[in-house]
Write a protein that holds these residues in place. Structure first.
Motif, PDB file in Angstrom:
ATOM      1  N   GLN A  19       1.059  -1.279   0.101  1.00  0.00           N
ATOM      2  CA  GLN A  19       0.095   0.024   0.019  1.00  0.00           C
ATOM      3  C   GLN A  19       0.822   1.457  -0.259  1.00  0.00           C
ATOM      4  OE1 GLN A  19      -0.179  -2.597   2.060  1.00  0.00           O
ATOM      5  NE2 GLN A  19      -1.795  -2.618   3.243  1.00  0.00           N
ATOM      6  N   ASP A  20       1.914   1.109   0.965  1.00  0.00           N
ATOM      7  CA  ASP A  20       2.971   2.326   0.783  1.00  0.00           C
ATOM      8  C   ASP A  20       3.537   2.379  -0.527  1.00  0.00           C
ATOM      9  OD1 ASP A  20       2.207   3.039   3.347  1.00  0.00           O
ATOM     10  OD2 ASP A  20       3.737   1.605   4.200  1.00  0.00           O
ATOM     11  N   GLN A  21       4.043   1.273  -1.097  1.00  0.00           N
ATOM     12  CA  GLN A  21       4.464   1.498  -2.336  1.00  0.00           C
ATOM     13  C   GLN A  21       3.622   2.121  -3.210  1.00  0.00           C
ATOM     14  OE1 GLN A  21       5.642  -2.683  -2.810  1.00  0.00           O
ATOM     15  NE2 GLN A  21       7.702  -2.198  -2.119  1.00  0.00           N
ATOM     16  N   LEU A  22       2.532   1.830  -3.444  1.00  0.00           N
ATOM     17  CA  LEU A  22       1.438   2.068  -4.429  1.00  0.00           C
ATOM     18  C   LEU A  22       1.163   3.871  -4.228  1.00  0.00           C
ATOM     19  CD1 LEU A  22      -0.930  -0.943  -4.539  1.00  0.00           C
ATOM     20  CD2 LEU A  22       0.667  -0.094  -6.240  1.00  0.00           C
ATOM     21  N   ALA A  23       1.283   3.973  -2.962  1.00  0.00           N
ATOM     22  CA  ALA A  23       0.828   5.591  -2.612  1.00  0.00           C
ATOM     23  C   ALA A  23       2.066   6.339  -3.032  1.00  0.00           C
ATOM     24  CB  ALA A  23       0.720   5.695  -1.107  1.00  0.00           C
ATOM     25  N   TRP A  24       3.168   5.781  -3.190  1.00  0.00           N
ATOM     26  CA  TRP A  24       4.530   6.458  -3.304  1.00  0.00           C
ATOM     27  C   TRP A  24       4.463   6.638  -4.783  1.00  0.00           C
ATOM     28  CZ3 TRP A  24       8.554   5.297  -6.884  1.00  0.00           C
ATOM     29  CH2 TRP A  24       9.494   6.073  -6.542  1.00  0.00           C
ATOM     30  N   LEU A  25       3.799   5.456  -5.715  1.00  0.00           N
ATOM     31  CA  LEU A  25       3.919   5.815  -6.895  1.00  0.00           C
ATOM     32  C   LEU A  25       2.835   7.014  -7.471  1.00  0.00           C
ATOM     33  CD1 LEU A  25       3.956   1.913  -8.016  1.00  0.00           C
ATOM     34  CD2 LEU A  25       5.560   3.896  -8.851  1.00  0.00           C
ATOM     35  N   GLY A  26       1.780   6.921  -6.709  1.00  0.00           N
ATOM     36  CA  GLY A  26       0.619   8.005  -7.062  1.00  0.00           C
ATOM     37  C   GLY A  26       0.183   7.695  -8.550  1.00  0.00           C
ATOM     38  N   GLU A  27       0.202   8.930  -9.141  1.00  0.00           N
ATOM     39  CA  GLU A  27       0.033   9.030 -10.733  1.00  0.00           C
ATOM     40  C   GLU A  27       1.265   8.559 -11.325  1.00  0.00           C
ATOM     41  OE1 GLU A  27      -3.269   9.344 -11.583  1.00  0.00           O
ATOM     42  OE2 GLU A  27      -3.509   9.472  -9.432  1.00  0.00           O
ATOM     43  N   ARG A  28       2.252   8.388 -11.054  1.00  0.00           N
ATOM     44  CA  ARG A  28       3.529   7.842 -11.703  1.00  0.00           C
ATOM     45  C   ARG A  28       3.033   6.642 -12.484  1.00  0.00           C
ATOM     46  NH1 ARG A  28       4.647   9.690  -8.297  1.00  0.00           N
ATOM     47  NH2 ARG A  28       6.413   9.898  -6.636  1.00  0.00           N
ATOM     48  N   GLU A  29       3.724   6.674 -13.575  1.00  0.00           N
ATOM     49  CA  GLU A  29       3.673   5.189 -14.373  1.00  0.00           C
ATOM     50  C   GLU A  29       5.063   4.848 -14.641  1.00  0.00           C
ATOM     51  OE1 GLU A  29       1.468   5.938 -18.026  1.00  0.00           O
ATOM     52  OE2 GLU A  29      -0.341   5.958 -16.935  1.00  0.00           O
ATOM     53  N   LEU A  30       5.488   3.936 -13.617  1.00  0.00           N
ATOM     54  CA  LEU A  30       6.986   3.459 -13.305  1.00  0.00           C
ATOM     55  C   LEU A  30       6.976   2.123 -14.001  1.00  0.00           C
ATOM     56  CD1 LEU A  30       9.696   4.186 -12.569  1.00  0.00           C
ATOM     57  CD2 LEU A  30       9.312   3.202 -10.343  1.00  0.00           C
ATOM     58  N   GLU A  31       7.640   1.737 -15.038  1.00  0.00           N
ATOM     59  CA  GLU A  31       7.678   0.602 -15.819  1.00  0.00           C
ATOM     60  C   GLU A  31       8.369  -0.563 -14.869  1.00  0.00           C
ATOM     61  OE1 GLU A  31       6.479  -0.692 -18.571  1.00  0.00           O
ATOM     62  OE2 GLU A  31       5.477   1.349 -18.974  1.00  0.00           O
ATOM     63  N   THR A  32       8.008  -1.695 -14.704  1.00  0.00           N
ATOM     64  CA  THR A  32       8.708  -2.712 -13.831  1.00  0.00           C
ATOM     65  C   THR A  32       9.910  -3.010 -14.358  1.00  0.00           C
ATOM     66  OG1 THR A  32       6.384  -3.712 -13.637  1.00  0.00           O
ATOM     67  CG2 THR A  32       8.415  -4.991 -13.229  1.00  0.00           C
ATOM     68  N   LYS A  33      10.200  -3.028 -15.564  1.00  0.00           N
ATOM     69  CA  LYS A  33      11.504  -3.076 -16.103  1.00  0.00           C
ATOM     70  C   LYS A  33      12.606  -2.235 -15.743  1.00  0.00           C
ATOM     71  CE  LYS A  33      11.271  -1.008 -20.717  1.00  0.00           C
ATOM     72  NZ  LYS A  33      12.223   0.016 -20.325  1.00  0.00           N
ATOM     73  N   ASP A  34      11.986  -1.215 -15.665  1.00  0.00           N
ATOM     74  CA  ASP A  34      12.963   0.182 -15.188  1.00  0.00           C
ATOM     75  C   ASP A  34      13.429  -0.082 -13.630  1.00  0.00           C
ATOM     76  OD1 ASP A  34      12.945   1.154 -17.671  1.00  0.00           O
ATOM     77  OD2 ASP A  34      11.349   2.552 -17.150  1.00  0.00           O
ATOM     78  N   VAL A  35      12.387  -0.573 -12.903  1.00  0.00           N
ATOM     79  CA  VAL A  35      12.727  -0.960 -11.200  1.00  0.00           C
ATOM     80  C   VAL A  35      13.576  -1.935 -11.330  1.00  0.00           C
ATOM     81  CG1 VAL A  35      11.664  -1.358  -9.342  1.00  0.00           C
ATOM     82  CG2 VAL A  35      10.503   0.052 -10.597  1.00  0.00           C
ATOM     83  N   VAL A  36      13.474  -2.901 -11.963  1.00  0.00           N
ATOM     84  CA  VAL A  36      14.333  -4.210 -11.974  1.00  0.00           C
ATOM     85  C   VAL A  36      15.665  -3.679 -12.303  1.00  0.00           C
ATOM     86  CG1 VAL A  36      15.071  -6.289 -12.990  1.00  0.00           C
ATOM     87  CG2 VAL A  36      12.557  -5.891 -12.351  1.00  0.00           C
ATOM     88  N   GLU A  37      15.869  -2.836 -13.471  1.00  0.00           N
ATOM     89  CA  GLU A  37      17.083  -2.533 -13.796  1.00  0.00           C
ATOM     90  C   GLU A  37      17.756  -1.508 -12.981  1.00  0.00           C
ATOM     91  OE1 GLU A  37      16.339  -0.929 -17.787  1.00  0.00           O
ATOM     92  OE2 GLU A  37      15.961  -2.773 -18.541  1.00  0.00           O
ATOM     93  N   GLU A  38      17.174  -1.015 -12.193  1.00  0.00           N
ATOM     94  CA  GLU A  38      17.803   0.238 -11.418  1.00  0.00           C
ATOM     95  C   GLU A  38      18.550  -0.742 -10.190  1.00  0.00           C
ATOM     96  OE1 GLU A  38      18.740   4.224  -9.897  1.00  0.00           O
ATOM     97  OE2 GLU A  38      18.264   3.310 -11.922  1.00  0.00           O
ATOM     98  N   VAL A  39      17.447  -1.445  -9.637  1.00  0.00           N
ATOM     99  CA  VAL A  39      17.978  -2.261  -8.502  1.00  0.00           C
ATOM    100  C   VAL A  39      18.989  -3.269  -8.958  1.00  0.00           C
ATOM    101  CG1 VAL A  39      17.132  -3.903  -6.710  1.00  0.00           C
ATOM    102  CG2 VAL A  39      15.723  -2.115  -7.318  1.00  0.00           C
ATOM    103  N   GLU A  40      18.931  -3.998  -9.848  1.00  0.00           N
ATOM    104  CA  GLU A  40      20.073  -4.499 -10.325  1.00  0.00           C
ATOM    105  C   GLU A  40      21.350  -4.032 -10.470  1.00  0.00           C
ATOM    106  OE1 GLU A  40      18.190  -8.604 -12.839  1.00  0.00           O
ATOM    107  OE2 GLU A  40      18.300  -6.400 -13.994  1.00  0.00           O
ATOM    108  N   LEU A  41      21.422  -2.889 -11.181  1.00  0.00           N
ATOM    109  CA  LEU A  41      22.148  -2.156 -11.185  1.00  0.00           C
ATOM    110  C   LEU A  41      22.991  -1.748  -9.664  1.00  0.00           C
ATOM    111  CD1 LEU A  41      24.563  -0.054 -12.553  1.00  0.00           C
ATOM    112  CD2 LEU A  41      22.694   1.531 -12.485  1.00  0.00           C
ATOM    113  N   LEU A  42      22.286  -1.109  -8.791  1.00  0.00           N
ATOM    114  CA  LEU A  42      22.903  -0.896  -7.474  1.00  0.00           C
ATOM    115  C   LEU A  42      23.356  -2.098  -6.886  1.00  0.00           C
ATOM    116  CD1 LEU A  42      20.080   1.728  -6.473  1.00  0.00           C
ATOM    117  CD2 LEU A  42      22.365   1.850  -6.688  1.00  0.00           C
ATOM    118  N   CYS A  43      22.913  -3.247  -7.076  1.00  0.00           N
ATOM    119  CA  CYS A  43      23.159  -4.618  -6.371  1.00  0.00           C
ATOM    120  C   CYS A  43      24.597  -4.877  -6.824  1.00  0.00           C
ATOM    121  CB  CYS A  43      22.422  -5.713  -6.621  1.00  0.00           C
ATOM    122  SG  CYS A  43      20.823  -5.745  -5.544  1.00  0.00           S
ATOM    123  N   ARG A  44      24.868  -4.670  -8.199  1.00  0.00           N
ATOM    124  CA  ARG A  44      26.221  -4.770  -8.869  1.00  0.00           C
ATOM    125  C   ARG A  44      27.110  -3.802  -8.293  1.00  0.00           C
ATOM    126  NH1 ARG A  44      22.969  -5.802 -13.528  1.00  0.00           N
ATOM    127  NH2 ARG A  44      23.586  -3.647 -14.205  1.00  0.00           N
TER     128      ARG A  44
END
Length: 131
Positions: A25-50
């Protein structure tokens, strides 16, 4: 830590982990009206993990932090291509991988900061092209 860039990347990793660890619920509230693509989230987190590998070598993260970040990276890597298509808000609701990632992010924050409940990063305003 010996570089300003290391401190910035460490802080961004912690902020992103806070978002991943948050209740749906907090993640969805954070997103609000933003349309964030799943692949972009995955790529960002994978990059930070590396990137965290180098940060750990320079003392920005402890070995146990790296273990937790590697686990997050592995779980993200298991999300198949079809589940990376579409908006993240829909993936959060239907793909159980995000529950696993939430648990792993909480463990990382517990290990690193002593509590997984952290302030969420400030949402980035969409780029409109106007200046």
């Amino acid at each position: 830590m010996n570089h300003l860039g290391d401190a910035h990347l460490r802080n961004w990793t912690l902020r992103l982990a806070a978002l991943l660890a948050a209740d749906t619920q907090d993640q969805l509230a954070w997103l609000g009206e933003r349309e964030l693509e799943t692949k972009d989230v995955v790529e960002e987190v994978e990059l930070l993990c590396r990137v965290s590998e180098g940060l750990a070598e320079r003392g920005a993260f402890e070995p146990e932090d790296l273990r937790d970040l590697r686990a997050i990276g592995r779980r993200l890597g298991e999300i198949d291509a079809t589940c990376r298509v579409g908006l993240w808000e829909y993936a959060l609701a239907v793909d159980p991988a995000w529950d696993d990632i939430r648990s792993l992010a909480r463990q990382f924050l517990l290990t690193r900061l002593g509590d997984w409940r952290q302030p969420l990063p400030r949402p980035v305003r969409p780029h409109t092209g106007d200046h």
